[in-house]
Design an enzyme around this catalytic site. Structure first.
Site, PDB file in Angstrom:
ATOM      1  N   LYS A 157      -5.167  -9.684  -6.232  1.00  0.00           N
ATOM      2  CA  LYS A 157      -6.459  -9.842  -5.562  1.00  0.00           C
ATOM      3  C   LYS A 157      -7.400  -8.690  -5.879  1.00  0.00           C
ATOM      4  O   LYS A 157      -6.972  -7.559  -6.097  1.00  0.00           O
ATOM      5  CB  LYS A 157      -6.255  -9.995  -4.058  1.00  0.00           C
ATOM      6  N   LYS A 208       0.829  -1.205   0.000  1.00  0.00           N
ATOM      7  CA  LYS A 208       0.000   0.000   0.000  1.00  0.00           C
ATOM      8  C   LYS A 208       0.864   1.256   0.000  1.00  0.00           C
ATOM      9  O   LYS A 208       0.479   2.261  -0.586  1.00  0.00           O
ATOM     10  CB  LYS A 208      -0.963   0.001   1.192  1.00  0.00           C
ATOM     11  N   LYS A 243     -10.799  -3.200  -2.737  1.00  0.00           N
ATOM     12  CA  LYS A 243     -11.597  -1.969  -2.748  1.00  0.00           C
ATOM     13  C   LYS A 243     -10.760  -0.794  -3.200  1.00  0.00           C
ATOM     14  O   LYS A 243     -11.178   0.012  -4.004  1.00  0.00           O
ATOM     15  CB  LYS A 243     -12.101  -1.654  -1.335  1.00  0.00           C
TER      16      LYS A 243
HETATM   17  P1  ATP Z   1      -8.707  -2.263   0.947  1.00  0.00           P
HETATM   18  O1  ATP Z   1      -8.240  -2.299  -0.484  1.00  0.00           O
HETATM   19  O2  ATP Z   1      -9.237  -0.926   1.388  1.00  0.00           O
HETATM   20  O3  ATP Z   1      -7.715  -2.880   1.894  1.00  0.00           O
HETATM   21  P2  ATP Z   1     -10.102  -4.738   0.828  1.00  0.00           P
HETATM   22  O4  ATP Z   1     -10.864  -5.030  -0.412  1.00  0.00           O
HETATM   23  O5  ATP Z   1      -8.790  -5.400   1.014  1.00  0.00           O
HETATM   24  O6  ATP Z   1     -10.000  -3.174   0.936  1.00  0.00           O
HETATM   25  P3  ATP Z   1     -10.697  -4.982   3.636  1.00  0.00           P
HETATM   26  O7  ATP Z   1     -11.739  -4.152   4.298  1.00  0.00           O
HETATM   27  O8  ATP Z   1      -9.263  -4.610   3.819  1.00  0.00           O
HETATM   28  O9  ATP Z   1     -11.053  -5.042   2.061  1.00  0.00           O
HETATM   29  O10 ATP Z   1     -10.882  -6.491   4.046  1.00  0.00           O
HETATM   30  C1  ATP Z   1     -12.108  -7.028   4.521  1.00  0.00           C
HETATM   31  C2  ATP Z   1     -12.033  -8.534   4.496  1.00  0.00           C
HETATM   32  O11 ATP Z   1     -12.129  -8.996   3.145  1.00  0.00           O
HETATM   33  C3  ATP Z   1     -10.705  -9.082   5.035  1.00  0.00           C
HETATM   34  O12 ATP Z   1     -10.988 -10.240   5.800  1.00  0.00           O
HETATM   35  C4  ATP Z   1      -9.933  -9.434   3.805  1.00  0.00           C
HETATM   36  O13 ATP Z   1      -8.999 -10.463   4.034  1.00  0.00           O
HETATM   37  C5  ATP Z   1     -11.049  -9.888   2.877  1.00  0.00           C
HETATM   38  N1  ATP Z   1     -10.693  -9.727   1.464  1.00  0.00           N
HETATM   39  C6  ATP Z   1     -10.342  -8.560   0.863  1.00  0.00           C
HETATM   40  N2  ATP Z   1     -10.098  -8.768  -0.433  1.00  0.00           N
HETATM   41  C7  ATP Z   1     -10.298 -10.102  -0.669  1.00  0.00           C
HETATM   42  C8  ATP Z   1     -10.203 -10.924  -1.833  1.00  0.00           C
HETATM   43  N3  ATP Z   1      -9.860 -10.426  -3.013  1.00  0.00           N
HETATM   44  N4  ATP Z   1     -10.478 -12.241  -1.705  1.00  0.00           N
HETATM   45  C9  ATP Z   1     -10.832 -12.771  -0.509  1.00  0.00           C
HETATM   46  N5  ATP Z   1     -10.943 -12.035   0.625  1.00  0.00           N
HETATM   47  C10 ATP Z   1     -10.680 -10.715   0.551  1.00  0.00           C
HETATM   48 MG    MG Z   2      -7.541  -4.887   2.638  1.00  0.00          MG
END
Ligand code: ATP
Ligand code: MG
Length: 330
Positions: A193, A112, A196
């Site tokens: 992956k 990040k 968001k």
């Molecule tokens: P950001 O990019 O802001 O970090 P994020 O998409 O990674 O957002 P988080 O809020 O950080 O979402 O994570 C919420 C949950 O979703 C965590 O348990 C994380 O491990 C899971 N998660 C996030 N992205 C994935 C993915 N691509 N596949 C499976 N699990 C995911």
């Molecule tokens: Mg995340």
């Protein structure tokens, strides 16, 4: 009953399919097997730049989506992290027990921080705040996606270190990661992956998205050379990702899908999957809107959740204060 805690960041207007398949699905299931605490982690959301108005809206939309996905305030404690001030209080104490090098090894920070031009100390210490989130509730299990495995290892190390130094205090939690769906890949770049904050619009399926846009995105997902529909994440990350999504949402095994699509093309699979995903998301979006129609009721649920959470967090923090040699908080 064993206890579970997990959190999700309100860093977007919608959660995505990876969040659901990797983590939120387990949140819903574990309500029936665990004493469950779930939070919208808005303190984490300011580790990257943010707008106050947007954050306030997103925290509500996040909570509404969690309810729409099946979290039930009668069966779990749902709250917003900033309403329980014990989280940053314990985080400070844990920061003072975390090595600088130890924190510097976190790959998500490296990731990040390489993408943001503004890198804060908060982004660096974020996994320690996450440790506080978990340890305050003495959680046994933490349902998360694969990307959180390293952070959970740090949480376990910190819990053990604290227990060794000051005497038994924290429960050492286990990561609960579902192997098959632990990482859902970006549709446009299947080598990384779905995220968001990092995925572009073509790579991410939002739960609150228009059904037609969902269909379009699935149909234009990047797939691999060749034409066989077989599960092979190493050599065919694109098609394997689609098979994982299909299999989990439609509750059909991947072997059955491979058989059903034997002799058919990528286009056939995508066309059917587009319907499966659109049908899955539509009612979630509908229910989310109805929770957002009554913000007063939503805020009431969250306040009640925060009060329940704070009773637990406050008791833990009081014991920690005692062990550390602080005075009792007034
Ligand atoms: P950001 O990019 O802001 O970090 P994020 O998409 O990674 O957002 P988080 O809020 O950080 O979402 O994570 C919420 C949950 O979703 C965590 O348990 C994380 O491990 C899971 N998660 C996030 N992205 C994935 C993915 N691509 N596949 C499976 N699990 C995911
Ligand atoms: Mg995340």
């Amino acid at each position: 009953r064993p206890r579970v805690l997990s959190g999700i960041q309100p860093t977007a207007d919608s959660f995505h399919l990876g969040n659901y398949l990797g983590a939120l699905r387990s949140w819903v299931d574990m309500q029936d097997t665990h004493d469950a605490y779930y939070c919208v982690v808005d303190l984490h959301a300011i580790t990257i730049s943010h707008e106050p108005k947007v954050l306030r809206r997103r925290s509500r939309v996040a909570a509404a989506q969690l309810l729409a996905l099946g979290l039930d305030p009668q069966r779990c404690t749902l709250f917003v992290q900033s309403q329980v001030p014990e989280h940053p209080m314990l985080s400070w104490i844990l920061e003072c027990h975390t090595g600088f090098g130890e924190a510097g090894r976190m790959t998500q920070f490296k990731d990040k921080s390489s993408k943001n031009e503004r890198v804060t100390v908060g982004l660096f210490t974020y996994p320690v705040l996450q440790a506080a989130d978990i340890l305050l509730y003495r959680a046994d299990a933490v349902p998360v996606g694969e990307d959180q495995r390293q952070h959970l290892e740090l949480v376990r190390d910190l819990a053990q270190r604290f227990n060794t130094t000051y005497g038994k205090m924290f429960v050492v939690p286990e990561a609960h990661i579902v192997k098959e769906t632990g990482t859902i890949q970006d549709l446009a770049e299947p080598s990384r992956k779905m995220s968001k904050s990092a995925s572009g619009p073509a790579g991410i399926i939002d739960l609150l998205e228009e059904p037609n846009r969902i269909r379009k995105k699935i149909k234009s997902a990047v797939t691999d050379t060749g034409r066989e529909i077989t599960y092979d994440p190493e050599n065919k990350p694109g098609i394997s990702n689609l098979l994982t999504i299909y299999s989990t949402l439609a509750k059909v095994s991947i072997a059955d899908l491979e058989r059903d699509y034997d002799g058919k093309g990528y286009g056939d699979l995508k066309k059917d999957l587009a319907e499966v995903v659109a049908d899955f998301c539509a009612p979630i979006a509908e229910r989310t809107r109805s929770y957002l129609d009554d913000v007063a009721e939503l805020d009431k649920i969250l306040l009640a959740g925060a009060e329940k959470a704070q009773a637990v967090a406050g008791a833990t923090l009081a014991r920690v204060y005692d062990k550390i040699g602080f005075r009792t908080p007034v």
